[in-house]
Design a protein around this motif. Structure first.
Motif, PDB file in Angstrom:
ATOM      1  N   MET A   1       0.843  -1.206   0.000  1.00  0.00           N
ATOM      2  CA  MET A   1       0.000   0.000   0.000  1.00  0.00           C
ATOM      3  C   MET A   1       0.874   1.250   0.000  1.00  0.00           C
ATOM      4  SD  MET A   1      -3.397  -1.027   2.238  1.00  0.00           S
ATOM      5  CE  MET A   1      -2.624  -1.244   3.840  1.00  0.00           C
TER       6      MET A   1
ATOM      7  N   PHE B   1     -10.300  -0.134  -9.493  1.00  0.00           N
ATOM      8  CA  PHE B   1      -9.028  -0.390 -10.176  1.00  0.00           C
ATOM      9  C   PHE B   1      -9.217  -0.374 -11.695  1.00  0.00           C
ATOM     10  CE2 PHE B   1      -8.616  -2.297  -5.953  1.00  0.00           C
ATOM     11  CZ  PHE B   1      -7.388  -1.798  -5.536  1.00  0.00           C
TER      12      PHE B   1
ATOM     13  N   LYS C   1     -20.451   2.704  -2.674  1.00  0.00           N
ATOM     14  CA  LYS C   1     -19.058   2.499  -2.249  1.00  0.00           C
ATOM     15  C   LYS C   1     -18.093   2.883  -3.356  1.00  0.00           C
ATOM     16  CE  LYS C   1     -17.197  -0.859  -3.512  1.00  0.00           C
ATOM     17  NZ  LYS C   1     -16.210  -1.579  -4.349  1.00  0.00           N
TER      18      LYS C   1
ATOM     19  N   ASN D   1     -15.445   6.008  -3.420  1.00  0.00           N
ATOM     20  CA  ASN D   1     -14.001   5.785  -3.575  1.00  0.00           C
ATOM     21  C   ASN D   1     -13.418   6.540  -4.758  1.00  0.00           C
ATOM     22  OD1 ASN D   1     -13.654   4.117  -1.337  1.00  0.00           O
ATOM     23  ND2 ASN D   1     -13.999   2.223  -2.487  1.00  0.00           N
TER      24      ASN D   1
ATOM     25  N   PRO E   1      -9.388  -6.309   3.972  1.00  0.00           N
ATOM     26  CA  PRO E   1     -10.286  -5.160   4.142  1.00  0.00           C
ATOM     27  C   PRO E   1     -11.490  -5.528   5.009  1.00  0.00           C
ATOM     28  CG  PRO E   1     -10.464  -6.072   1.916  1.00  0.00           C
ATOM     29  CD  PRO E   1      -9.337  -6.788   2.580  1.00  0.00           C
TER      30      PRO E   1
ATOM     31  N   ASP F   1     -14.346  -3.921  -0.602  1.00  0.00           N
ATOM     32  CA  ASP F   1     -13.756  -2.579  -0.542  1.00  0.00           C
ATOM     33  C   ASP F   1     -12.245  -2.605  -0.376  1.00  0.00           C
ATOM     34  OD1 ASP F   1     -13.784   0.115  -0.754  1.00  0.00           O
ATOM     35  OD2 ASP F   1     -14.464   0.500   1.307  1.00  0.00           O
ATOM     36  N   LEU F   2     -11.598  -3.363  -1.238  1.00  0.00           N
ATOM     37  CA  LEU F   2     -10.136  -3.411  -1.247  1.00  0.00           C
ATOM     38  C   LEU F   2      -9.559  -2.018  -1.523  1.00  0.00           C
ATOM     39  CD1 LEU F   2      -7.863  -5.570  -1.097  1.00  0.00           C
ATOM     40  CD2 LEU F   2      -7.929  -5.676  -3.581  1.00  0.00           C
ATOM     41  N   PHE F   3     -10.199  -1.312  -2.456  1.00  0.00           N
ATOM     42  CA  PHE F   3      -9.725   0.021  -2.827  1.00  0.00           C
ATOM     43  C   PHE F   3      -9.847   0.998  -1.648  1.00  0.00           C
ATOM     44  CE2 PHE F   3      -9.839   4.190  -4.824  1.00  0.00           C
ATOM     45  CZ  PHE F   3      -8.828   4.080  -5.774  1.00  0.00           C
ATOM     46  N   GLY F   4     -10.945   0.866  -0.914  1.00  0.00           N
ATOM     47  CA  GLY F   4     -11.138   1.731   0.250  1.00  0.00           C
ATOM     48  C   GLY F   4     -10.065   1.507   1.307  1.00  0.00           C
ATOM     49  N   MET F   5      -9.684   0.229   1.486  1.00  0.00           N
ATOM     50  CA  MET F   5      -8.602  -0.085   2.427  1.00  0.00           C
ATOM     51  C   MET F   5      -7.315   0.612   1.995  1.00  0.00           C
ATOM     52  SD  MET F   5      -6.958  -3.826   3.398  1.00  0.00           S
ATOM     53  CE  MET F   5      -5.907  -3.943   1.952  1.00  0.00           C
ATOM     54  N   LEU F   6      -7.052   0.550   0.693  1.00  0.00           N
ATOM     55  CA  LEU F   6      -5.865   1.196   0.132  1.00  0.00           C
ATOM     56  C   LEU F   6      -5.906   2.710   0.361  1.00  0.00           C
ATOM     57  CD1 LEU F   6      -3.321   0.935  -1.687  1.00  0.00           C
ATOM     58  CD2 LEU F   6      -4.835   1.058  -3.670  1.00  0.00           C
ATOM     59  N   GLN F   7      -7.048   3.315   0.099  1.00  0.00           N
ATOM     60  CA  GLN F   7      -7.174   4.771   0.286  1.00  0.00           C
ATOM     61  C   GLN F   7      -7.017   5.169   1.749  1.00  0.00           C
ATOM     62  OE1 GLN F   7     -10.939   5.492  -1.772  1.00  0.00           O
ATOM     63  NE2 GLN F   7      -9.918   7.150  -2.896  1.00  0.00           N
TER      64      GLN F   7
END
Lengths: 350, 350
Positions: free
Chosen positions: A19, A151, A177, A181, B333, B338-344
């Motif tokens: 990350m 992504f 969601k 994002n 996550p 919400d993988l992207f949210g975890m990244l953000q």
């Protein structure tokens, strides 16, 4: 304590470091760079050792090893697929990967691959769209707003140049969601109530839904001439998203036919259904998009070479940085025949 | 920084921690315990998923993945074999392994396996000898005094009860090294100038030499009635140590015939050369040693189930101890979509 030699230490990229690496490089720049590595590897497709994946099935899921090699490096990904995990608060898919030096057999990188797989999947889709989508495409319909949707959107923005994404999901919370994002990421986001609304004015249609069944996310009459379909969600036996009629009207591009005929949208079609291998479009051996009326379709299932490219990229990018920890994973006695002596000396040292 | 959940952290046993674990438990006790795990798994042999190993060959070596599963746990070992490495100051063989939970697909252990493989190989030999060697065997000839020799000796001491080892190697330095390492370990060590001298009075003959060729370390007339031969060094195509005449006079016991016929001593023999599977001796379905005159021969090549047993053992033994580090290897996550949210959020947190 005995200090292991340099070669006995394997750089490890944790989820946290992955990350940090993404933020350090910038996600769009990283997607562009990973797509570049994948494109380079697709250009030298023929020299890869394309071992089939090794699957261990159980009633509730599958664990797979996906190895490949270009003769210089060897990589594999460990990945599981357990649809029931979500209801137990666990991930459906977790993954990690390893890269090794073919000449010595020594591992040179161990890394988390859940995030990295999300990045390489989006980078692969955008690389395919760069060759196949109508020139000047500005708008993408994103059908299915789960873990891959942001992504996909950012990769299509960075690599193809889309400026608008139109979101649809049967679950409104997923669309909310995804929209949340993507806010402030430089792409115009439109939340849609129906798939038809999402597809309005879109030159690229991305399907990426999660249900493991033969669903018809896109029916034949929904798809007009000239679009590019980026079909990501049909990726295992029994899971497809497109009506067969669409496949008949489209020119279908695939990664590795042997795998895609089992796992992709074309599992619905006859065994000799004509497809073009994407790598041949990239080398120029085959034609991608011929004209404005043609429907192009990338039937993406994810192939080991894409993971290999992503592993190569991470190895190169973390070299000499703070983004890798060194793991003492390989025993390294001074005299190879004296493993026992190393063990005994460690006792004295302790 | 976001804290990963417990399940996202994978216990990792480094080389250093593996050595500390060996000293903490005591090497003989650990060999006894690993042999117990292997014996348990041999007793339930039939329920294992016995996938063939997946090999990637190059001009200078091989990289292999050896997976197996008992339906509850899934394990694999990564192992390379590069004979030319030694001349470059590197190990011929390095290995690491992973154990995962079949029900969730989540990895539960990552560990070095170079030392662990040495331990499980010796434990397997001694377990086989417990069933096959003459009762009351006190003396072992150790032909080949390389990396495996001390482990073999201590396993035979701890599990079979030998009190004397007679060492021979074409390289006197290897014999000196082995004798030095075994000094004070509670076994009488005799350095021998010839194989014949090493075999004098021995009830167990262990061969474990390193040359990758069809050599005749033991010729037919060297082997008398009643002994148990523990043949470890014939373990890949083109590498054998015993004269075919010995195999004809002996009752041969193997791990997995499909693999042993390719890799073991019996690669010299016809495809239907009779062998007994060791697991059937252990369950009592087949007879091991019948009488005092019989020559028994364990044609050991190393099988994935033995690695699996060793992985299970290490998992159980390091649980709740200081001998494992926790690796942040699996993305986790809060909302799986919400993988992207975890990244953000990780960016904001940093």
């Amino acid at each position: 304590m005995t200090q292991p030699s340099d070669k006995a230490l394997v750089p490890f990229v944790s989820v946290d470091n992955m990350m940090r690496l993404v933020h350090h490089i910038g996600i769009e720049q990283m997607l562009i760079e990973i797509a570049g590595y994948i494109e380079d590897d697709f250009k030298r497709w023929e020299l890869f050792d394309k071992t089939p994946r090794v699957a261990s099935h159980s009633d509730v899921g599958v664990i797979e090893l996906m190895p490949t090699s270009d003769g210089e490096a060897y990589g594999f990904k460990y990945v599981n697929g357990h649809p029931k995990n979500t209801s137990e608060g666990l991930q459906t898919v977790t993954a990690f990967g390893l890269l090794a030096d073919v000449y010595t057999g020594y591992p040179v990188l161990l890394t988390e691959m859940t995030l990295l797989t999300a990045l390489r999947t989006a980078a692969t889709s955008a690389m395919a769209a760069k060759y196949l989508a109508p020139k000047g495409a500005t708008t993408m319909a994103m059908i299915g707003n789960g873990a891959q949707s942001e992504f996909q959107t950012l990769a299509m923005k960075a690599i193809v140049g889309i400026t608008e994404v139109r979101l649809y999901d049967t679950d409104k919370a997923a669309t909310e969601k995804c929209a949340r994002n993507l806010a402030g990421m430089g792409v115009s986001v439109v939340k849609c109530a129906t798939p038809e609304e999402a597809m309005h004015g879109a030159q690229i249609l991305t399907t990426c839904t999660a249900d493991k069944k033969n669903a018809t996310i896109l029916s034949d009459n929904m798809v007009g001439a000239g679009v590019h379909i980026n079909a990501i969600g049909g990726d295992c036996p029994g899971k497809t998203e497109l009506a067969a009629g669409i496949l008949e009207r489209a020119d279908v591009f695939v990664e590795f036919p042997e795998q895609t005929r089992i796992e992709g949208e074309i599992q619905q079609m006859a065994e000799d259904f004509p497809v073009t291998e994407l790598w041949e479009v990239i080398t120029g051996a085959k034609t991608g998009r011929r004209d404005d009326k043609q429907i192009t379709l990338f039937d993406g299932v994810g192939f080991a070479i894409e993971d290999f490219s992503a592993l190569r990229y991470v190895r190169d990018r973390v070299k000499g940085t703070e983004f890798a920890d060194m793991l003492d994973m390989l025993a390294d006695p001074d005299d190879p025949r004296d493993l026992f002596g190393m063990l005994q000396r460690s006792k004295v040292a302790a």
